[in-house]
Motif scaffolding. Sequence first.
Motif: not given
Length: 426
Positions: A332, A380-381, A383, A411, A413, A418
Amino acid sequence: MPTTVIIGLQWGDEGKGKIVDFMAAQVDVVARFSGGVNACHTVVVDGTETRFSLVPSGALRPGITLVLADGVMIEPFNLTREINRLRDNHGFDVKRLLIGRNAIVTMPYHIRLDQACEKEAGQYAIGTTGWGIGPTRVDHVARQGVRIFEYLNPDFMKEGMLARVRQGLTPAWLLVRMLGMLYYSEEIYDEIRETLSGCITDTASFLNKAIDSGQHVLFEGAQGTLLDLVYGFYPYVTSSHTLAGSACIGTGVGPTKITAVVGVAKAYSTRVSRGPLPTEVSGDERSSLVELGQEFRHTTDIPLRVGWLDLVTLRYAVRLNTISSIALTKLDVLDAFDEIKVCVAYKRKEQVYTDLPPDLGCVEYEPVYEILKGWKSSCTEARGHADLPPQAQAYLHFIEGFVGVPIRIVSVGRDRSQTFYLGDET
Ligand code: IMP
């Protein structure tokens, strides 16, 4: 059940603690095998940050046995403080912690000596963390170190200790006399003994039995491959072995029992102090990476050195550790960049080197960059792989193609949430 080693592929601070905590959801035992109190592993769960220095980063997962294996340098005063903090903040039960009886102790005079040497060296200093790691190793190799089970025995500390430091190859006894510090005050020493004595055991037997009985064991490394005493950019290295191979020495578990090695790498490069960092940047690129990545020395506002991802050193590290898969952290941090550079070779006097030149660190090499398109949106969101912007997917793909192993964990965040697997959770 797998026995997995987790190590850093760069100069430390790759986010190993976060990945250990993430993977620890599926394990029975987390065993730290190298480094000492110089390490700082950070885990963030639901916004709450916990820092580990010696206690294995799986501590926030209930029910897991935690091991500080024989290869870890134990600094008993700070370990006791860390255990107390974990007990106060997380209800941590010290009975979950086992410490290898042979683990060598970082004594107060090692810390004083490290700091004094660095000060004396001035512009030639290594830039150590000041935690006594080099002097502890010197005494260990000179056979005048103190093992943790000896340290916790007051009779040994009164009678045997002086004989031990006089037996060795370096004048440690001079230091002990000059600094007058075998251990802290009686009161602190008693508290340390009370906290740690019940933890000391034969962790090599424990770990071998755990693996043989089908338990899932995770071996947690410290620092990074490029700080390894042998394979790092010597002398700007730490005084331990940071490679996956040292998990065997550090735990007393043989190589045939290791089933996977996960290498943790940041999506760009950072380095705490002196020594080569071939892709180091300055100016706006530096400010952006420092600010967006919050790249500061632990608990200080001193910025780390930063640079673009160096695929030449990454491939070197992948080979040295026989990596099965990569966990890529801090993707991120690159969200905001129009263009992302990756170093694919080095150049010197018109000659291009696609592998690590043997004299890197002694002579200057210029990085050769491939420039990839940035994704300019927040990941960042995300998944899962499908949630990542196409340019971020392309970035991962480019890395995998260059170093020849898959990225299995990403990863995006600081928080535990996250973090995600790109495929099966194995
Ligand atoms: P020492 O391990 O304190 O002797 O420091 C030797 C070198 O390793 C220095 O360049 C340190 O900055 C580096 N180093 C040691 N521990 C860490 C770590 O946990 N993260 C990053 N760099 C580290």
